[in-house]
Design a protein around this motif. Sequence first.
Motif, PDB file in Angstrom:
ATOM      1  N   VAL A   1      19.958  24.282   2.294  1.00 14.53           N
ATOM      2  CA  VAL A   1      20.250  22.901   1.854  1.00 14.53           C
ATOM      3  C   VAL A   1      20.192  22.539   0.325  1.00 14.53           C
ATOM      4  CG1 VAL A   1      18.969  20.820   2.179  1.00 14.53           C
ATOM      5  CG2 VAL A   1      19.319  22.297   4.000  1.00 14.53           C
ATOM      6  N   LEU A   2      19.416  23.294  -0.452  1.00 20.10           N
ATOM      7  CA  LEU A   2      19.341  23.293  -1.993  1.00 20.10           C
ATOM      8  C   LEU A   2      20.758  23.464  -2.391  1.00 20.10           C
ATOM      9  CD1 LEU A   2      15.660  24.257  -2.470  1.00 20.10           C
ATOM     10  CD2 LEU A   2      16.432  22.257  -2.762  1.00 20.10           C
ATOM     11  N   CYS A   3      21.168  24.571  -2.161  1.00 18.96           N
ATOM     12  CA  CYS A   3      22.443  25.330  -2.701  1.00 18.96           C
ATOM     13  C   CYS A   3      23.533  24.487  -2.509  1.00 18.96           C
ATOM     14  CB  CYS A   3      22.837  26.617  -2.221  1.00 18.96           C
ATOM     15  SG  CYS A   3      21.738  28.154  -2.508  1.00 18.96           S
ATOM     16  N   THR A   4      23.730  23.713  -1.141  1.00 17.16           N
ATOM     17  CA  THR A   4      24.632  22.691  -0.629  1.00 17.16           C
ATOM     18  C   THR A   4      24.720  21.653  -1.558  1.00 17.16           C
ATOM     19  OG1 THR A   4      24.663  23.675   1.574  1.00 17.16           O
ATOM     20  CG2 THR A   4      25.790  21.549   1.078  1.00 17.16           C
ATOM     21  N   ARG A   5      23.318  21.032  -1.800  1.00 12.42           N
ATOM     22  CA  ARG A   5      23.261  19.912  -2.777  1.00 12.42           C
ATOM     23  C   ARG A   5      23.589  20.173  -4.174  1.00 12.42           C
ATOM     24  NH1 ARG A   5      20.132  15.486  -0.550  1.00 12.42           N
ATOM     25  NH2 ARG A   5      19.393  15.312  -2.657  1.00 12.42           N
ATOM     26  N   ALA A   6      23.149  21.322  -4.576  1.00 15.31           N
ATOM     27  CA  ALA A   6      23.366  21.703  -6.112  1.00 15.31           C
ATOM     28  C   ALA A   6      25.015  21.792  -6.230  1.00 15.31           C
ATOM     29  CB  ALA A   6      22.859  22.873  -6.233  1.00 15.31           C
ATOM     30  N   VAL A   7      25.739  22.438  -5.295  1.00 11.71           N
ATOM     31  CA  VAL A   7      27.197  22.712  -5.492  1.00 11.71           C
ATOM     32  C   VAL A   7      27.834  21.360  -5.581  1.00 11.71           C
ATOM     33  CG1 VAL A   7      29.198  23.590  -4.611  1.00 11.71           C
ATOM     34  CG2 VAL A   7      27.149  25.011  -4.583  1.00 11.71           C
ATOM     35  N   ALA A   8      27.490  20.358  -4.697  1.00 10.23           N
ATOM     36  CA  ALA A   8      28.146  19.221  -4.403  1.00 10.23           C
ATOM     37  C   ALA A   8      27.657  18.181  -5.607  1.00 10.23           C
ATOM     38  CB  ALA A   8      27.295  18.606  -3.314  1.00 10.23           C
ATOM     39  N   PHE A   9      26.583  18.236  -6.252  1.00  7.44           N
ATOM     40  CA  PHE A   9      26.084  17.698  -7.545  1.00  7.44           C
ATOM     41  C   PHE A   9      27.203  18.247  -8.677  1.00  7.44           C
ATOM     42  CE2 PHE A   9      24.224  17.136 -11.727  1.00  7.44           C
ATOM     43  CZ  PHE A   9      23.683  16.240 -11.503  1.00  7.44           C
ATOM     44  N   TYR A  10      27.232  19.681  -8.617  1.00 10.85           N
ATOM     45  CA  TYR A  10      28.233  20.148  -9.838  1.00 10.85           C
ATOM     46  C   TYR A  10      29.484  19.672  -9.636  1.00 10.85           C
ATOM     47  CZ  TYR A  10      30.471  23.808 -12.348  1.00 10.85           C
ATOM     48  OH  TYR A  10      31.539  24.488 -12.906  1.00 10.85           O
ATOM     49  N   GLU A  11      30.184  19.862  -8.578  1.00  6.42           N
ATOM     50  CA  GLU A  11      31.629  19.460  -8.089  1.00  6.42           C
ATOM     51  C   GLU A  11      31.813  18.020  -8.626  1.00  6.42           C
ATOM     52  OE1 GLU A  11      34.097  21.349  -7.603  1.00  6.42           O
ATOM     53  OE2 GLU A  11      32.595  23.070  -7.378  1.00  6.42           O
ATOM     54  N   ALA A  12      30.953  16.992  -8.201  1.00  3.58           N
ATOM     55  CA  ALA A  12      30.784  15.755  -8.538  1.00  3.58           C
ATOM     56  C   ALA A  12      30.989  15.552 -10.050  1.00  3.58           C
ATOM     57  CB  ALA A  12      29.885  14.939  -7.708  1.00  3.58           C
ATOM     58  N   SER A  13      30.007  16.210 -10.543  1.00  2.00           N
ATOM     59  CA  SER A  13      30.079  16.104 -12.060  1.00  2.00           C
ATOM     60  C   SER A  13      31.165  16.578 -12.987  1.00  2.00           C
ATOM     61  CB  SER A  13      28.640  16.735 -12.796  1.00  2.00           C
ATOM     62  OG  SER A  13      27.545  16.262 -11.944  1.00  2.00           O
ATOM     63  N   ARG A  14      31.768  17.756 -12.413  1.00  2.00           N
ATOM     64  CA  ARG A  14      33.025  18.072 -12.771  1.00  2.00           C
ATOM     65  C   ARG A  14      34.040  17.153 -12.994  1.00  2.00           C
ATOM     66  NH1 ARG A  14      35.127  23.675 -10.677  1.00  2.00           N
ATOM     67  NH2 ARG A  14      36.653  23.072 -12.283  1.00  2.00           N
ATOM     68  N   SER A  15      34.142  16.397 -11.802  1.00  2.00           N
ATOM     69  CA  SER A  15      35.202  15.266 -11.586  1.00  2.00           C
ATOM     70  C   SER A  15      34.897  14.035 -12.299  1.00  2.00           C
ATOM     71  CB  SER A  15      35.667  15.093 -10.179  1.00  2.00           C
ATOM     72  OG  SER A  15      34.414  14.370  -9.495  1.00  2.00           O
ATOM     73  N   ALA A  16      33.688  13.966 -13.001  1.00  7.98           N
ATOM     74  CA  ALA A  16      33.343  12.759 -13.563  1.00  7.98           C
ATOM     75  C   ALA A  16      34.283  11.911 -14.677  1.00  7.98           C
ATOM     76  CB  ALA A  16      31.838  12.768 -14.361  1.00  7.98           C
ATOM     77  N   ARG A  17      34.663  12.863 -15.453  1.00  7.74           N
ATOM     78  CA  ARG A  17      35.700  12.526 -16.661  1.00  7.74           C
ATOM     79  C   ARG A  17      36.800  11.603 -15.997  1.00  7.74           C
ATOM     80  NH1 ARG A  17      35.486  18.104 -19.930  1.00  7.74           N
ATOM     81  NH2 ARG A  17      33.356  17.825 -20.661  1.00  7.74           N
ATOM     82  N   GLN A  18      37.439  12.197 -14.925  1.00  6.91           N
ATOM     83  CA  GLN A  18      38.633  11.859 -14.292  1.00  6.91           C
ATOM     84  C   GLN A  18      38.173  10.318 -13.600  1.00  6.91           C
ATOM     85  OE1 GLN A  18      41.878  12.826 -14.730  1.00  6.91           O
ATOM     86  NE2 GLN A  18      42.532  10.927 -13.616  1.00  6.91           N
ATOM     87  N   VAL A  19      37.275  10.463 -13.028  1.00  2.00           N
ATOM     88  CA  VAL A  19      36.737   8.872 -12.249  1.00  2.00           C
ATOM     89  C   VAL A  19      36.321   7.974 -13.211  1.00  2.00           C
ATOM     90  CG1 VAL A  19      34.746   7.918 -11.372  1.00  2.00           C
ATOM     91  CG2 VAL A  19      35.548  10.339 -10.427  1.00  2.00           C
ATOM     92  N   ILE A  20      35.873   8.357 -14.394  1.00  2.00           N
ATOM     93  CA  ILE A  20      35.720   7.588 -15.695  1.00  2.00           C
ATOM     94  C   ILE A  20      37.151   7.007 -16.221  1.00  2.00           C
ATOM     95  CG2 ILE A  20      34.798   7.224 -18.123  1.00  2.00           C
ATOM     96  CD1 ILE A  20      32.380   9.155 -17.203  1.00  2.00           C
ATOM     97  N   ALA A  21      38.077   7.845 -16.399  1.00  2.00           N
ATOM     98  CA  ALA A  21      39.418   7.609 -16.656  1.00  2.00           C
ATOM     99  C   ALA A  21      39.916   6.472 -15.908  1.00  2.00           C
ATOM    100  CB  ALA A  21      40.232   8.822 -16.799  1.00  2.00           C
ATOM    101  N   GLU A  22      39.822   6.764 -14.579  1.00  3.04           N
ATOM    102  CA  GLU A  22      40.343   5.646 -13.662  1.00  3.04           C
ATOM    103  C   GLU A  22      39.653   4.200 -13.762  1.00  3.04           C
ATOM    104  OE1 GLU A  22      40.121   7.821 -10.078  1.00  3.04           O
ATOM    105  OE2 GLU A  22      41.761   8.992 -10.533  1.00  3.04           O
ATOM    106  N   GLN A  23      38.542   4.329 -14.222  1.00  2.32           N
ATOM    107  CA  GLN A  23      37.433   3.000 -14.386  1.00  2.32           C
ATOM    108  C   GLN A  23      38.282   2.391 -15.536  1.00  2.32           C
ATOM    109  OE1 GLN A  23      35.062   1.799 -12.100  1.00  2.32           O
ATOM    110  NE2 GLN A  23      34.210   3.560 -11.206  1.00  2.32           N
ATOM    111  N   LEU A  24      38.445   3.101 -16.754  1.00  2.00           N
ATOM    112  CA  LEU A  24      38.792   2.347 -17.920  1.00  2.00           C
ATOM    113  C   LEU A  24      40.241   1.961 -17.980  1.00  2.00           C
ATOM    114  CD1 LEU A  24      37.826   1.597 -20.795  1.00  2.00           C
ATOM    115  CD2 LEU A  24      38.796   3.900 -21.548  1.00  2.00           C
ATOM    116  N   TYR A  25      41.091   2.597 -17.050  1.00  2.00           N
ATOM    117  CA  TYR A  25      42.527   2.542 -16.777  1.00  2.00           C
ATOM    118  C   TYR A  25      42.854   0.968 -17.061  1.00  2.00           C
ATOM    119  CZ  TYR A  25      47.351   2.629 -15.478  1.00  2.00           C
ATOM    120  OH  TYR A  25      48.731   2.714 -15.406  1.00  2.00           O
TER     121      TYR A  25
END
Length: 301
Positions: A80-104
């Motif tokens: 469970v910890l590994c699954t949550r950790a990987v999900a957190f990492y993947e979400a954080s990796r995509s953060a810049r693109q999410v922010i770019a779409e917010q600012l667009y």
Amino acid sequence: MNESDVLSAVKEIIELIRASKATTFQELEDEINGSVKLYEDEEGSMHSLAVVSGCEIFRQFITRLTEQQLAMEFTSLKEVLCTRAVAFYEASRSARQVIAEQLYPFLRENSCLLVHGFSRTVFTAVAHAARTRRLRVYVTEARPSCEGYKFLKALQDETDGSSACAATAQLIPDTAVASLMPQFDCVLLGAGVVTENGGIVNNVGSYQIAVLAKALSKPVYVCTETLKLAKIYPLDQSELPPAKNHHFHLVKDNNPPALSPENLSDISVDYTPPQYITQIYTDLGIMTPAAMSDELLKLYT
């Protein structure tokens, strides 16, 4: 763009969890806490604070478990910890693109922007908008780090490599900001750290740019991942942790006089209070500086 130091640290902690020989949740949590402490340095520098704060948010997220999960066999709990950790990492990796779409939507056709320093998040946002809109981007030199040169080069490479990128960029001296401010539609800043009250610690010069922008009624937009939230509340510039020192780069100076190191200031970051920031664009949405305090409370509880 390369991963941030925070994400690199998060990836290392994920590998630690996978390889851990711990037999109980408490043992594993102690190993994670010990790993986070390794990123602290003796000086308590700003860079160390940013990495440790991001790792602490990560730790809080993956260890926030229900009573039912805590009652699991440890092998299942570790999965469970590994699954949550990987999900957190993947979400954080995509953060810049999410922010770019917010600012667009706020970067309209023919917008004139001022960028200070080289924030990967700001760069992603500008490059994203420039794929469909013509932008005029003015980039400060951002001395003493001279990160403006790096931002300009990256934007030029993006423009040369894509016929769809329609941003024209120009480097300006830091000292020209006041005279050029009237023509800018907005100021874009990144953040090394976001403080508890919604202020930011960023490349030195950010504070004076934000003050000038407010005086001329120009919006100041900060683009940053929520991993940059830190539990610090500086009251003034003197309360900032030390930052990485930068030697002054004397660019295009005509035979500048030789100076000894003690004659050069080592200041490289400053604190911009929340009253000079219009909005903060994050991977969790668009927020006011005041709202960041509530978000920090959620992340740490």
